[in-house]
Design a protein around this motif. Structure first.
Motif, mmCIF file in Angstrom:
data_model
loop_
_atom_site.group_PDB
_atom_site.id
_atom_site.type_symbol
_atom_site.label_atom_id
_atom_site.label_comp_id
_atom_site.label_asym_id
_atom_site.label_seq_id
_atom_site.Cartn_x
_atom_site.Cartn_y
_atom_site.Cartn_z
ATOM 1 N N SER A 1 -8.070 3.995 -2.533
ATOM 2 C CA SER A 1 -7.123 4.753 -2.197
ATOM 3 C C SER A 1 -7.658 6.440 -2.370
ATOM 4 O O SER A 1 -9.442 6.287 -2.974
ATOM 5 C CB SER A 1 -7.051 4.808 -4.808
ATOM 6 O OG SER A 1 -5.995 5.929 -4.630
ATOM 7 N N VAL A 2 -7.856 7.387 -1.398
ATOM 8 C CA VAL A 2 -8.407 8.480 -1.301
ATOM 9 C C VAL A 2 -7.780 9.415 -0.778
ATOM 10 O O VAL A 2 -6.029 9.105 -0.817
ATOM 11 C CB VAL A 2 -9.034 8.002 0.398
ATOM 12 C CG1 VAL A 2 -9.983 6.578 -0.074
ATOM 13 C CG2 VAL A 2 -7.546 8.190 1.478
ATOM 14 N N SER A 3 -7.889 10.231 -0.810
ATOM 15 C CA SER A 3 -7.072 11.181 -1.458
ATOM 16 C C SER A 3 -7.168 12.883 -0.597
ATOM 17 O O SER A 3 -8.183 13.072 -0.019
ATOM 18 C CB SER A 3 -6.967 12.356 -2.675
ATOM 19 O OG SER A 3 -6.467 10.971 -3.880
ATOM 20 N N GLY B 1 -1.293 18.248 -0.442
ATOM 21 C CA GLY B 1 -2.165 17.260 -1.292
ATOM 22 C C GLY B 1 -1.229 15.816 -0.890
ATOM 23 O O GLY B 1 0.154 15.537 -0.941
ATOM 24 N N GLU B 2 -2.355 14.677 -1.301
ATOM 25 C CA GLU B 2 -2.250 13.155 -0.319
ATOM 26 C C GLU B 2 -2.793 12.409 -1.210
ATOM 27 O O GLU B 2 -3.638 12.624 -1.508
ATOM 28 C CB GLU B 2 -2.141 13.582 0.875
ATOM 29 C CG GLU B 2 -1.594 14.552 1.994
ATOM 30 C CD GLU B 2 -1.800 14.316 4.208
ATOM 31 O OE1 GLU B 2 -1.138 12.963 4.757
ATOM 32 O OE2 GLU B 2 -2.668 14.855 3.800
ATOM 33 N N ASN B 3 -2.513 11.073 -1.397
ATOM 34 C CA ASN B 3 -2.958 10.039 -1.573
ATOM 35 C C ASN B 3 -2.704 9.023 -0.872
ATOM 36 O O ASN B 3 -1.334 9.018 -0.500
ATOM 37 C CB ASN B 3 -2.229 9.840 -2.918
ATOM 38 C CG ASN B 3 -3.518 8.785 -3.733
ATOM 39 O OD1 ASN B 3 -2.521 7.436 -3.704
ATOM 40 N ND2 ASN B 3 -5.029 9.031 -3.680
ATOM 41 N N THR B 4 -3.327 7.987 0.027
ATOM 42 C CA THR B 4 -3.025 6.483 0.222
ATOM 43 C C THR B 4 -4.148 5.925 -0.131
ATOM 44 O O THR B 4 -4.938 5.865 -0.464
ATOM 45 C CB THR B 4 -3.015 6.345 2.144
ATOM 46 O OG1 THR B 4 -5.280 7.576 1.983
ATOM 47 C CG2 THR B 4 -2.586 8.097 2.217
ATOM 48 N N GLU B 5 -3.348 4.575 -0.052
ATOM 49 C CA GLU B 5 -4.227 3.584 0.309
ATOM 50 C C GLU B 5 -4.306 2.933 1.366
ATOM 51 O O GLU B 5 -3.697 2.365 1.592
ATOM 52 C CB GLU B 5 -2.685 2.449 -1.319
ATOM 53 C CG GLU B 5 -2.839 2.514 -2.766
ATOM 54 C CD GLU B 5 -2.029 2.475 -3.625
ATOM 55 O OE1 GLU B 5 -2.608 2.288 -4.545
ATOM 56 O OE2 GLU B 5 -1.315 1.249 -2.961
ATOM 57 N N ASN B 6 -5.312 2.996 1.687
ATOM 58 C CA ASN B 6 -5.734 2.488 3.460
ATOM 59 C C ASN B 6 -6.796 1.490 3.098
ATOM 60 O O ASN B 6 -8.150 1.604 2.753
ATOM 61 C CB ASN B 6 -6.452 3.801 3.841
ATOM 62 C CG ASN B 6 -6.400 3.667 5.033
ATOM 63 O OD1 ASN B 6 -7.273 2.489 6.215
ATOM 64 N ND2 ASN B 6 -6.292 5.221 5.853
ATOM 65 N N HIS C 1 -8.461 -6.166 7.440
ATOM 66 C CA HIS C 1 -7.553 -6.015 6.480
ATOM 67 C C HIS C 1 -8.707 -6.306 5.103
ATOM 68 O O HIS C 1 -8.673 -7.365 4.633
ATOM 69 C CB HIS C 1 -5.794 -6.420 5.870
ATOM 70 C CG HIS C 1 -5.195 -6.511 6.646
ATOM 71 N ND1 HIS C 1 -4.132 -5.806 6.852
ATOM 72 C CD2 HIS C 1 -4.671 -7.451 7.641
ATOM 73 C CE1 HIS C 1 -3.178 -6.013 8.106
ATOM 74 N NE2 HIS C 1 -3.308 -6.881 8.507
ATOM 75 N N GLY C 2 -9.031 -5.240 5.140
ATOM 76 C CA GLY C 2 -9.894 -4.886 4.105
ATOM 77 C C GLY C 2 -9.738 -4.545 2.901
ATOM 78 O O GLY C 2 -8.426 -4.776 2.147
ATOM 79 N N PRO C 3 -9.904 -4.747 1.441
ATOM 80 C CA PRO C 3 -9.370 -3.773 0.903
ATOM 81 C C PRO C 3 -8.988 -2.363 0.868
ATOM 82 O O PRO C 3 -8.759 -1.425 1.222
ATOM 83 C CB PRO C 3 -10.832 -3.606 -0.784
ATOM 84 C CG PRO C 3 -12.043 -3.377 0.259
ATOM 85 C CD PRO C 3 -11.516 -4.321 1.002
ATOM 86 N N ASP D 1 0.476 -1.048 -0.030
ATOM 87 C CA ASP D 1 0.406 -0.027 -0.079
ATOM 88 C C ASP D 1 1.191 1.536 0.018
ATOM 89 O O ASP D 1 1.672 1.530 0.747
ATOM 90 C CB ASP D 1 -0.982 -0.290 1.698
ATOM 91 C CG ASP D 1 -1.929 -1.599 1.569
ATOM 92 O OD1 ASP D 1 -2.491 -1.706 0.421
ATOM 93 O OD2 ASP D 1 -2.338 -1.877 2.566
ATOM 94 N N ASP D 2 0.752 2.148 -0.869
ATOM 95 C CA ASP D 2 1.729 3.572 -1.186
ATOM 96 C C ASP D 2 0.849 4.437 -0.610
ATOM 97 O O ASP D 2 -0.655 4.517 -0.930
ATOM 98 C CB ASP D 2 1.535 3.497 -2.682
ATOM 99 C CG ASP D 2 3.320 2.725 -3.085
ATOM 100 O OD1 ASP D 2 3.712 1.746 -2.412
ATOM 101 O OD2 ASP D 2 2.818 2.202 -4.304
#
Length: 474
Positions: A418-420, A398-403, A413-415, A378-379
């Protein structure tokens, strides 16, 4: 809001440091002037630690950017820097390069704070206290008020051919309560040892750093060093977000915190490193477990995790790092699950015109675990910037995560969604005494969620606002 004791501590330190500052200026005035020179190099100064007097901050304005009162200047990539600036704690380079833990920032970074001399010791104090109103929209949002900030102290002296440094940093965050403050798309840690904190930022511990370092110069521009902290910061990631010049004026924690720099409060760290010119290689053994929900104590644990970081300042205005870590059992709610993490970042800072200052950060982080035999990577990315002029600061992130923690899952551990998030804020600072600055600011955030989460968050772009006032020692 229960931050009166912390405010009283800041004001007391300001009074003490202002008194000690008188001795510092007397010492500086009595010191012999530096020999005249005509430097041609754009490299940082390399004056030996045993003879280099500390930088005179008496001529600096409340933003720490007015160097016009300093003598013995030379140019570093377009930046006026003191020719005989204080040596860094970890090696023979300008001390402005050093940030949180053993991390580096650009040599041209500003260093606020109060400075004084006591015998061979150079003392520094710095403090910030924010009083914040926070409103996060939508069904998963909330509103409330909280206090945040930090009070830092440092003592440094020559040690043989190197430097001994002691550091302490305290935080008012535990006064928020166990659940911290509302922050959409944030996740990590727990309030009660059972439930995850989701859409909230956890409070940091009262003791954010209690650390010591010792360095030994092994050449004109090289050194070796040891650093230890309980708590402390291992050799992983960029400087902690509250120390990055591009965004340190924002009272809002990044949603990328647990990818990039959540290790800045590790309950047990030992780091060894070598500096060669403008490069540094270091390795840490540390306790990777997140601090528990008891925020006032100091915890202990095995130093069973490893981090390695390479840092390089190719020019004075730029600091680069790449790091890797093997985190043993980091999450309290996921016992037995180890993580690999990677990080890379670039920090930039300089005066771009008279009275104008620009700073920026680009950072990437990755968390990786094995789950039912499958590797989950997860990036996260963060881009930060600020512009300062005449007491005003405009900052943005500005941010983006794979959470995987935004929606509950049976096995934790769900899916990966990608949220920003994008935040924009402004701050106006006014000096109310020679060493105390009052600021008023605010910010607006827009969050971006995928279609699968729109019902959960009440729309595609839930928003948030924060208004804040602050006091800063400078």
């Amino acid at each position: 809001m229960k931050f009166a004791p912390f405010l009283a501590t800041i004001v007391a330190v300001a009074s003490f440091s202002a008194s000690a500052q008188h001795d510092h200026h007397a010492m500086t005035a009595a010191s012999p002037p530096p020999a005249a020179s005509t430097p041609t190099s754009t490299e940082p100064p390399t004056t030996p630690n045993t003879t280099a007097p500390p930088m005179d901050h008496g001529a600096m304005d409340h933003e720490g950017m007015d160097h016009t009162g300093m003598s013995g200047m030379h140019d570093m990539g377009g930046m006026d820097m003191p020719e005989h600036a204080m040596q860094g704690a970890l090696g023979p380079y300008v001390s402005a390069r050093e940030a949180s833990g053993t991390s580096w920032q650009p040599d041209t970074s500003t260093h606020g704070g109060l400075h004084a001399m006591q015998g061979d010791w150079m003392l520094m104090a710095h403090g910030v206290l924010n009083a914040v109103y926070d409103d996060q929209s939508g069904p998963r949002g909330d509103s409330g008020s909280f206090a945040s900030g930090r009070l830092m102290g440092m003592a440094q002296r020559p040690l043989g051919s190197g430097t001994l440094q002691l550091r302490a940093m305290l935080s008012p965050d535990p006064l928020m309560g166990a659940r911290g403050y509302p922050l959409l798309l944030a996740s990590g840690e727990t309030a009660n040892g059972v439930d995850r904190l989701v859409d909230r930022q956890h409070p940091h511990d009262f003791f954010m750093e209690l650390a010591a370092s010792a360095s030994h110069d092994i050449g004109e521009r090289s050194s070796v060093f040891l650093y230890g902290g309980l708590p402390g910061e291992p050799a992983f990631g960029p400087p902690a977000f509250m120390h990055r010049e591009a965004i340190l004026d924002s009272p809002e924690a990044p949603i990328t915190h647990h990818w990039l720099d959540s290790t800045h409060i590790s309950m047990g760290v030992l780091t060894a490193g070598v500096v060669v010119d403008n490069a540094k290689l270091e390795v840490s053994r540390f306790n990777a477990r997140e601090p528990d929900e008891r925020r006032w104590n100091i915890e202990t644990g095995a130093l069973d995790s490893t981090a390695v970081r390479a840092s390089w300042n190719p020019v004075p205005t730029l600091a680069l790092q790449a790091s890797w870590g093997r985190f043993k059992d980091p999450e309290q709610l996921e016992p037995g699950v180890d993580q690999d993490r990677w990080s890379a970042s670039a920090l930039y800072a300089r005066d771009v015109a008279p009275g104008w200052r620009l700073a920026g950060t680009f950072a990437w982080g990755r968390k990786s675990i094995k789950h039912h035999g499958e590797r989950l990577d997860d990036d996260a990315f963060a881009l930060e910037g600020s512009v300062k002029h005449n007491g005003w600061t405009v900052f943005a992130r500005g941010e983006n995560t794979e959470n995987r923690e935004l929606v509950e899952a049976d096995d934790g551990h769900g899916p990966a969604y990608s949220v920003s998030k994008m935040s924009l804020g402004a701050l106006r600072d006014v000096a109310i005494s020679p060493h105390l600055v009052f600021g008023v600011g605010g910010l607006v955030s827009v969050n971006f969620v995928p279609e699968e989460l729109r019902d959960v968050y009440g729309g595609r772009h839930p928003t948030a606002v924060m208004g804040f006032v602050r006091l800063k020692l400078d």
